[in-house]
Structures are given as C-alpha cells and as structure tokens.
Design a protein around this motif. Structure first.
Motif, PDB file in Angstrom:
ATOM      1  N   ASN A  79       0.691  -1.217  -0.432  1.00  0.00           N
ATOM      2  CA  ASN A  79      -0.063   0.051   0.101  1.00  0.00           C
ATOM      3  C   ASN A  79       0.711   1.044   0.207  1.00  0.00           C
ATOM      4  OD1 ASN A  79      -1.846  -2.581   1.269  1.00  0.00           O
ATOM      5  ND2 ASN A  79      -2.866  -0.807   1.133  1.00  0.00           N
ATOM      6  N   GLN A  80       2.093   1.511   0.759  1.00  0.00           N
ATOM      7  CA  GLN A  80       2.130   2.436   0.911  1.00  0.00           C
ATOM      8  C   GLN A  80       3.854   2.474  -0.602  1.00  0.00           C
ATOM      9  OE1 GLN A  80       6.251   2.749   1.481  1.00  0.00           O
ATOM     10  NE2 GLN A  80       6.461   4.596   1.344  1.00  0.00           N
ATOM     11  N   TYR A  81       4.322   1.538  -0.432  1.00  0.00           N
ATOM     12  CA  TYR A  81       4.400   1.418  -1.678  1.00  0.00           C
ATOM     13  C   TYR A  81       4.190   1.950  -3.465  1.00  0.00           C
ATOM     14  CZ  TYR A  81       7.877  -0.007  -5.732  1.00  0.00           C
ATOM     15  OH  TYR A  81       8.901  -0.198  -6.667  1.00  0.00           O
ATOM     16  N   ARG A  82       2.726   2.138  -3.374  1.00  0.00           N
ATOM     17  CA  ARG A  82       2.339   1.757  -4.236  1.00  0.00           C
ATOM     18  C   ARG A  82       1.691   3.210  -3.831  1.00  0.00           C
ATOM     19  NH1 ARG A  82      -1.498  -3.631  -5.345  1.00  0.00           N
ATOM     20  NH2 ARG A  82       0.436  -5.071  -5.574  1.00  0.00           N
ATOM     21  N   ILE A 116       4.943  -3.696  10.142  1.00  0.00           N
ATOM     22  CA  ILE A 116       5.311  -3.247   8.262  1.00  0.00           C
ATOM     23  C   ILE A 116       6.655  -2.695   8.911  1.00  0.00           C
ATOM     24  CG2 ILE A 116       5.770  -2.264   6.546  1.00  0.00           C
ATOM     25  CD1 ILE A 116       2.303  -1.111   6.987  1.00  0.00           C
ATOM     26  N   PRO A 117       7.582  -3.787   8.384  1.00  0.00           N
ATOM     27  CA  PRO A 117       9.610  -3.442   8.403  1.00  0.00           C
ATOM     28  C   PRO A 117       9.633  -2.149   7.704  1.00  0.00           C
ATOM     29  CG  PRO A 117       9.249  -5.170   7.126  1.00  0.00           C
ATOM     30  CD  PRO A 117       7.872  -4.858   7.868  1.00  0.00           C
ATOM     31  N   ASP A 118      10.226  -1.431   7.623  1.00  0.00           N
ATOM     32  CA  ASP A 118      10.511  -0.032   6.862  1.00  0.00           C
ATOM     33  C   ASP A 118      11.933  -0.259   5.713  1.00  0.00           C
ATOM     34  OD1 ASP A 118      11.321   2.797   5.798  1.00  0.00           O
ATOM     35  OD2 ASP A 118      12.399   3.301   8.104  1.00  0.00           O
ATOM     36  N   TYR A 124      18.137  -1.427  -1.895  1.00  0.00           N
ATOM     37  CA  TYR A 124      17.047  -1.038  -3.140  1.00  0.00           C
ATOM     38  C   TYR A 124      16.622  -0.107  -2.992  1.00  0.00           C
ATOM     39  CZ  TYR A 124      12.817  -2.133  -5.651  1.00  0.00           C
ATOM     40  OH  TYR A 124      11.808  -1.997  -6.679  1.00  0.00           O
ATOM     41  N   ALA A 125      16.005   0.650  -1.522  1.00  0.00           N
ATOM     42  CA  ALA A 125      15.256   1.963  -1.829  1.00  0.00           C
ATOM     43  C   ALA A 125      16.044   3.296  -2.308  1.00  0.00           C
ATOM     44  CB  ALA A 125      14.936   2.398   0.015  1.00  0.00           C
ATOM     45  N   ALA A 126      17.513   2.850  -1.793  1.00  0.00           N
ATOM     46  CA  ALA A 126      18.361   3.804  -2.295  1.00  0.00           C
ATOM     47  C   ALA A 126      18.162   3.813  -3.938  1.00  0.00           C
ATOM     48  CB  ALA A 126      19.772   4.103  -1.387  1.00  0.00           C
ATOM     49  N   GLU A 127      18.644   2.592  -4.196  1.00  0.00           N
ATOM     50  CA  GLU A 127      19.596   2.636  -5.302  1.00  0.00           C
ATOM     51  C   GLU A 127      18.094   2.799  -6.662  1.00  0.00           C
ATOM     52  OE1 GLU A 127      20.228  -0.975  -6.061  1.00  0.00           O
ATOM     53  OE2 GLU A 127      22.124  -1.194  -4.340  1.00  0.00           O
ATOM     54  N   SER A 128      16.686   3.284  -6.386  1.00  0.00           N
ATOM     55  CA  SER A 128      15.961   3.163  -7.224  1.00  0.00           C
ATOM     56  C   SER A 128      15.384   4.874  -6.890  1.00  0.00           C
ATOM     57  CB  SER A 128      14.571   2.508  -6.690  1.00  0.00           C
ATOM     58  OG  SER A 128      14.116   2.200  -4.936  1.00  0.00           O
ATOM     59  N   GLY A 129      16.028   5.177  -6.300  1.00  0.00           N
ATOM     60  CA  GLY A 129      16.012   6.831  -6.086  1.00  0.00           C
ATOM     61  C   GLY A 129      14.701   7.132  -4.547  1.00  0.00           C
ATOM     62  N   ARG A 130      14.522   6.288  -4.257  1.00  0.00           N
ATOM     63  CA  ARG A 130      13.499   6.663  -2.832  1.00  0.00           C
ATOM     64  C   ARG A 130      13.925   7.674  -1.961  1.00  0.00           C
ATOM     65  NH1 ARG A 130       8.178   3.581  -4.665  1.00  0.00           N
ATOM     66  NH2 ARG A 130       7.453   4.207  -2.813  1.00  0.00           N
ATOM     67  N   ASP A 131      12.733   8.334  -1.042  1.00  0.00           N
ATOM     68  CA  ASP A 131      12.788   9.175  -0.031  1.00  0.00           C
ATOM     69  C   ASP A 131      13.106   8.620   0.932  1.00  0.00           C
ATOM     70  OD1 ASP A 131      13.554  11.053   1.813  1.00  0.00           O
ATOM     71  OD2 ASP A 131      12.079  12.030   1.135  1.00  0.00           O
ATOM     72  N   PRO A 132      14.053   7.973   2.074  1.00  0.00           N
ATOM     73  CA  PRO A 132      13.478   7.045   3.221  1.00  0.00           C
ATOM     74  C   PRO A 132      13.002   7.716   4.079  1.00  0.00           C
ATOM     75  CG  PRO A 132      15.980   7.783   2.654  1.00  0.00           C
ATOM     76  CD  PRO A 132      15.293   7.805   1.839  1.00  0.00           C
ATOM     77  N   ARG A 134      10.887  10.017   4.080  1.00  0.00           N
ATOM     78  CA  ARG A 134       9.577   9.480   3.333  1.00  0.00           C
ATOM     79  C   ARG A 134       8.937   7.959   3.565  1.00  0.00           C
ATOM     80  NH1 ARG A 134       5.975  11.971  -2.093  1.00  0.00           N
ATOM     81  NH2 ARG A 134       4.058  11.041  -1.949  1.00  0.00           N
ATOM     82  N   ILE A 135       9.275   8.046   2.954  1.00  0.00           N
ATOM     83  CA  ILE A 135       9.237   6.044   3.479  1.00  0.00           C
ATOM     84  C   ILE A 135       8.643   5.866   5.009  1.00  0.00           C
ATOM     85  CG2 ILE A 135      10.267   3.258   3.599  1.00  0.00           C
ATOM     86  CD1 ILE A 135      11.860   4.393   0.657  1.00  0.00           C
ATOM     87  N   ALA A 136       9.801   6.484   5.990  1.00  0.00           N
ATOM     88  CA  ALA A 136       9.673   6.086   7.329  1.00  0.00           C
ATOM     89  C   ALA A 136       8.491   6.487   8.303  1.00  0.00           C
ATOM     90  CB  ALA A 136      10.946   6.923   8.075  1.00  0.00           C
ATOM     91  N   VAL A 137       8.495   8.192   6.792  1.00  0.00           N
ATOM     92  CA  VAL A 137       6.750   8.707   7.743  1.00  0.00           C
ATOM     93  C   VAL A 137       5.899   7.685   7.304  1.00  0.00           C
ATOM     94  CG1 VAL A 137       5.587  10.840   7.561  1.00  0.00           C
ATOM     95  CG2 VAL A 137       8.594  10.930   8.171  1.00  0.00           C
TER      96      VAL A 137
END
Length: 215
Positions: A79-82, A116-118, A124-132, A134-137
């Motif tokens: 849900n978060q990823y999408r 849910i784990p973070d 993978y998160a860094a390599e895919s350009g995602r903001d860690p 924001r993911i954590a929040v």
C-alpha cells in the motif's frame, strides 16, 4: 492435538528470496515447538506484492476454516509502495483484522498483528531513488493505524520495525530489499514471548499446559 497456525500477509510472510523453512512464520513455529508448545507449521495465505485488498480477495478465495489457535497478520508495505492513502489502508486493514479474528475462532487474543518493516533503509530504496525519510514517515503512519486497530479489537501487537531499521538492515537477500533468514529469525524470536503467552494462558490469565503433539 497440536495447535493450528494461519499466517496472512505478503512477501514478508511468505519469505521472498529465502527457502520456505526460513520464513519468519516457519521460524516461529520451530521456536515454539522447541519451547514445548505444539504449534503446527503455518498455513500461509501470502504472496509477494499483495496489498490489503489483494490479501482480502485471497482469503475469500482460499476460505480457510475458523478454528486456528494462532493467526498472524502483516500487511501494508505494498500500500505504501504504491502510494495509496492512509485512510484507505485503515478501512481495508480493519476488515482484514476482522477476518483474522474470525479465523481465530472469534478470539482476538489469538491474533498477532505484526508491524510493517521499513524498506527505506535498504540499498534497493537508495538505488531506486526513493526518499527514505518519506518512506519511514508513511510506514510509521500505517503502523500506528494497525496498532490502534489491534489494541482496540483486543489483538496482540508485535513491533519489528526497529529491528528492520537497526543492524538487520544489512541482513538481506540478493535483491537487496527483502530480509534474509537471519533477520526473519530475529522477528520470530521477538514474537515468541508474545505467542507463548497467547497460546499457554487460559482466559482467566492462568498458565495452561501446551497441547501435546498428535500421535
């Protein structure tokens, strides 16, 4: 007669990237038996990539019976990823928790909700350009919702998110995203004291003997 275990979730339950015996529910069943609790290996309704609505549909299709001694529920990372909103998660998670309770014989004290784990701390998160951050929040928000629903309904809560953010961030499989067997073992070790209480206490709160294994 041994104790029946139903594990509901996504890749973190099925154990993406590890052998079947190395998923965290399998680790938990093994640890429970070593502790003298006759817990069966889990029946799993879980698939990599599932979000809350997909898990709900799969439970309906599988139609498991309602006599499980332990039901675990870990869902929401997709849900978060999408980018789905938290309000939608709250509605669908509440429905899933109700189903989990139903399949635990209607007893919420036999349902364990797992955080849910973070995944934002993974390479993978860094390599895919995602903001860690924001993911954590966003994961914290979903976890707060799941925890609130669990406590309101009388289910148990297990917070493994700090494990995923700690040293376990390097305990990953080759995809550099999903946990390896060592990390899943840590989750199971954290779950064991809670599950032991769930399965060995009578409704009055007194200790009761674990059921013996089947012949």
């Amino acid at each position: 007669m041994s104790l029946r275990f139903l594990a509901l979730g996504d890749s973190y339950t099925i154990g993406e990237g590890v052998d079947a015996p190395d998923s965290w529910p399998m680790h938990l069943a093994q640890l429970a038996r070593h502790a003298g609790i006759a817990l069966d290996d889990p029946r799993m309704i879980a698939t990599t990539g599932w979000s809350t609505d997909e898990l709900a549909a799969a439970i309906s299709a599988a139609s498991p019976d309602k006599r499980h001694d332990l039901v675990t529920l870990l869902i929401g990372v997709n849900n978060q990823y999408r980018g789905r909103d938290a309000e939608n998660y709250a509605i669908e998670f509440a429905d899933l928790l109700g189903r989990a309770i139903e399949h635990a014989g209607g007893d919420p004290a036999h349902v364990l909700v797992v955080s849910i784990p973070d995944w934002g701390v993974t390479p993978y998160a860094a390599e895919s350009g995602r903001d860690p951050r924001r993911i954590a929040v966003e994961i914290d928000e979903l976890n707060a919702t799941a925890c609130e629903h669990a406590r309101r309904r009388g289910a148990r809560w297990l917070d493994i998110t700090p494990i995923s953010r700690g040293i376990a961030r390097v305990m990953l499989v080759a995809d550099r995203l999903h946990p390896c067997a060592r990390q899943y073992s840590l989750w199971a070790q954290a779950a064991l004291p809670i599950v032991r209480t769930m399965l060995t206490q009578s409704p009055s709160g007194h200790e009761r003997p674990a059921r013996p294994d089947r012949d």
